[in-house]
Write a protein that holds these residues in place. Sequence first.
Motif, PDB file in Angstrom:
ATOM      1  N   ALA A 110       0.930  -1.036   0.080  1.00  8.82           N
ATOM      2  CA  ALA A 110      -0.251  -0.011   0.145  1.00  8.82           C
ATOM      3  C   ALA A 110       0.892   1.276   0.083  1.00  8.82           C
ATOM      4  CB  ALA A 110      -0.835   0.043   1.185  1.00  8.82           C
ATOM      5  N   GLY A 111       2.193   1.097   0.153  1.00  8.78           N
ATOM      6  CA  GLY A 111       3.016   2.297   0.193  1.00  8.78           C
ATOM      7  C   GLY A 111       2.852   3.041   1.587  1.00  8.78           C
ATOM      8  N   HIS A 112       2.512   2.464   2.703  1.00  3.74           N
ATOM      9  CA  HIS A 112       2.480   3.041   4.036  1.00  3.74           C
ATOM     10  C   HIS A 112       3.928   2.929   4.376  1.00  3.74           C
ATOM     11  CE1 HIS A 112       0.941   4.637   7.560  1.00  3.74           C
ATOM     12  NE2 HIS A 112       1.164   3.415   8.362  1.00  3.74           N
ATOM     13  N   ILE A 113       4.459   1.748   4.194  1.00  8.08           N
ATOM     14  CA  ILE A 113       5.984   1.638   4.888  1.00  8.08           C
ATOM     15  C   ILE A 113       6.940   0.931   3.921  1.00  8.08           C
ATOM     16  CG2 ILE A 113       5.300   1.351   7.290  1.00  8.08           C
ATOM     17  CD1 ILE A 113       5.688  -1.674   7.005  1.00  8.08           C
ATOM     18  N   VAL A 114       7.963   1.011   4.167  1.00 12.05           N
ATOM     19  CA  VAL A 114       9.104   0.076   3.445  1.00 12.05           C
ATOM     20  C   VAL A 114       9.570  -0.963   4.544  1.00 12.05           C
ATOM     21  CG1 VAL A 114       9.785   1.846   1.720  1.00 12.05           C
ATOM     22  CG2 VAL A 114      10.731   1.542   4.055  1.00 12.05           C
ATOM     23  N   ALA A 115      10.094  -2.081   4.088  1.00  4.74           N
ATOM     24  CA  ALA A 115      10.429  -3.091   5.186  1.00  4.74           C
ATOM     25  C   ALA A 115      11.675  -3.860   4.424  1.00  4.74           C
ATOM     26  CB  ALA A 115       9.241  -3.986   5.311  1.00  4.74           C
ATOM     27  N   ALA A 116      12.281  -4.669   5.597  1.00  2.83           N
ATOM     28  CA  ALA A 116      13.542  -5.430   5.252  1.00  2.83           C
ATOM     29  C   ALA A 116      13.085  -6.672   6.018  1.00  2.83           C
ATOM     30  CB  ALA A 116      14.827  -4.700   5.432  1.00  2.83           C
ATOM     31  N   THR A 117      13.566  -7.766   5.607  1.00  2.00           N
ATOM     32  CA  THR A 117      13.297  -8.875   6.453  1.00  2.00           C
ATOM     33  C   THR A 117      14.349  -9.913   6.215  1.00  2.00           C
ATOM     34  OG1 THR A 117      11.935 -10.606   7.218  1.00  2.00           O
ATOM     35  CG2 THR A 117      11.660  -9.990   4.881  1.00  2.00           C
ATOM     36  N   ASP A 118      14.921 -10.535   7.047  1.00  2.00           N
ATOM     37  CA  ASP A 118      15.864 -11.514   6.958  1.00  2.00           C
ATOM     38  C   ASP A 118      15.222 -12.974   7.334  1.00  2.00           C
ATOM     39  OD1 ASP A 118      18.693 -12.615   6.592  1.00  2.00           O
ATOM     40  OD2 ASP A 118      18.458 -13.198   8.817  1.00  2.00           O
ATOM     41  N   VAL A 119      13.959 -12.960   7.529  1.00  2.00           N
ATOM     42  CA  VAL A 119      13.386 -14.130   8.212  1.00  2.00           C
ATOM     43  C   VAL A 119      11.806 -14.285   7.340  1.00  2.00           C
ATOM     44  CG1 VAL A 119      14.355 -14.686  10.112  1.00  2.00           C
ATOM     45  CG2 VAL A 119      12.381 -13.043   9.961  1.00  2.00           C
ATOM     46  N   PHE A 120      11.446 -15.519   7.090  1.00  2.00           N
ATOM     47  CA  PHE A 120      10.288 -15.800   6.360  1.00  2.00           C
ATOM     48  C   PHE A 120       9.364 -16.872   6.977  1.00  2.00           C
ATOM     49  CE2 PHE A 120      13.438 -13.642   3.479  1.00  2.00           C
ATOM     50  CZ  PHE A 120      12.888 -13.144   2.831  1.00  2.00           C
ATOM     51  N   PRO A 121       8.006 -16.705   6.727  1.00  2.00           N
ATOM     52  CA  PRO A 121       7.277 -17.785   7.438  1.00  2.00           C
ATOM     53  C   PRO A 121       7.312 -19.209   6.674  1.00  2.00           C
ATOM     54  CG  PRO A 121       6.168 -16.499   6.074  1.00  2.00           C
ATOM     55  CD  PRO A 121       7.287 -15.824   5.991  1.00  2.00           C
ATOM     56  N   GLN A 122       8.002 -19.220   5.564  1.00  2.00           N
ATOM     57  CA  GLN A 122       8.555 -20.590   5.160  1.00  2.00           C
ATOM     58  C   GLN A 122       9.744 -20.344   4.331  1.00  2.00           C
ATOM     59  OE1 GLN A 122       5.434 -22.367   2.307  1.00  2.00           O
ATOM     60  NE2 GLN A 122       6.944 -23.755   1.612  1.00  2.00           N
ATOM     61  N   GLU A 123      10.588 -21.239   4.685  1.00  2.00           N
ATOM     62  CA  GLU A 123      12.069 -21.023   4.386  1.00  2.00           C
ATOM     63  C   GLU A 123      12.557 -22.399   3.516  1.00  2.00           C
ATOM     64  OE1 GLU A 123      14.606 -19.542   7.324  1.00  2.00           O
ATOM     65  OE2 GLU A 123      13.343 -17.542   7.585  1.00  2.00           O
ATOM     66  N   PRO A 124      12.906 -22.566   2.530  1.00  2.00           N
ATOM     67  CA  PRO A 124      12.986 -21.568   1.396  1.00  2.00           C
ATOM     68  C   PRO A 124      11.587 -21.048   1.142  1.00  2.00           C
ATOM     69  CG  PRO A 124      14.357 -23.286   0.840  1.00  2.00           C
ATOM     70  CD  PRO A 124      13.439 -23.907   1.870  1.00  2.00           C
ATOM     71  N   LEU A 125      11.613 -19.528   0.499  1.00  2.00           N
ATOM     72  CA  LEU A 125      10.333 -18.794   0.369  1.00  2.00           C
ATOM     73  C   LEU A 125       9.911 -19.840  -0.943  1.00  2.00           C
ATOM     74  CD1 LEU A 125       8.835 -16.497   1.474  1.00  2.00           C
ATOM     75  CD2 LEU A 125       9.913 -14.989  -0.285  1.00  2.00           C
ATOM     76  N   PRO A 126       8.551 -19.882  -1.162  1.00  2.00           N
ATOM     77  CA  PRO A 126       8.089 -20.565  -2.265  1.00  2.00           C
ATOM     78  C   PRO A 126       8.316 -19.761  -3.659  1.00  2.00           C
ATOM     79  CG  PRO A 126       6.151 -20.753  -0.558  1.00  2.00           C
ATOM     80  CD  PRO A 126       7.613 -19.848   0.046  1.00  2.00           C
TER      81      PRO A 126
END
Length: 342
Positions: free
Chosen positions: A259-275
Amino acid sequence: MPESKPLVISAPEPRSLDLIFTSEKLAQLRDRYEIVETSAAQVAQLDDTMLAHARYILGQPPLSSRTLTQLSSLRAVLNVESNLLDNMPYDEVFRRGIHVLTTGAAFALPVAEIGLGFALDLLRGITPADTRFADVTEQWGGDGNAQAKLLTGADVGIIGFGDLGRALTRVLAGFRCNTQVHDPWIAPSILRDHQVMPATLETVLGQSDVVFVVAAVTTDNRGFLGAEAFAQMRKGAAFILLSRADVVDFDAMLDAVAAGHIVAATDVFPQEPLPADHRARTLPGLLRSAHRAGALDVAFKQMGDMVLEDMDLMDRNLPPMRCKRAERETAARMRSRPVDKN
């Protein structure tokens, strides 16, 4: 079973002895101790006499009450996975005077440093500016800085203040940020001693240009950062997830970015590897890292140093001091998923 050296059961999955010890330190380990190498699943199946003589377990294999009874000489379980696992009766472990120790602090500085990199990238648009060159749409000079912000003097919020939160405050010190911290497990005076201000979750979310999430997953906080939390954040603020994906509603985070409300960075995901088809792979405004923030050889080798130093202290009937001790009140509440890849 006669023994000339203390016995160590080694089941450090997913690590290995070669990963966490230098060749010199591994030689010291083998010189000082009798090492029985096995898998986590097979620890409970070891010979009764061997279990009775084990002084240390390297790793955190599943331990039942029956197996604990057999481990009559056990002084410590040395977890080198970094997350305390919900695979033993902690009350009984503590009642028997057995230390449960984790080397997770070895990851704090590497993760904090990459968190600083994420913050600078998100605030200054470094990655988007670079990728624009590929399709010849780069914006020169001030034209490329319409959304750019300084980290120096910024309002920073940190959610969680364990080893990683404290490492973050050290790497951010030169930027003279106004830092507020939310951690209901930490006394406010301790936060002030670290030159940060205690704050409510709502304050951290609503009054920060950058929010770092470094809280461990517990029985109390799974998914506690959801759509309402992201809506409270300043428009254009940066959200940086460094601990575990389970503390956030990941889809709500992606919605806020989309939505453009925030920017984000993540080193972790709910499933790894990511689909392969997961929308996070191509979402603009999201900086991605494949759970690699702490996985440096220097951190793994520090684990081995911590283990050797604490085993030496305990051999001399002194308390362990290098690793972090699991606490009776909180150990069983930890719910971070085990890692399966170094």
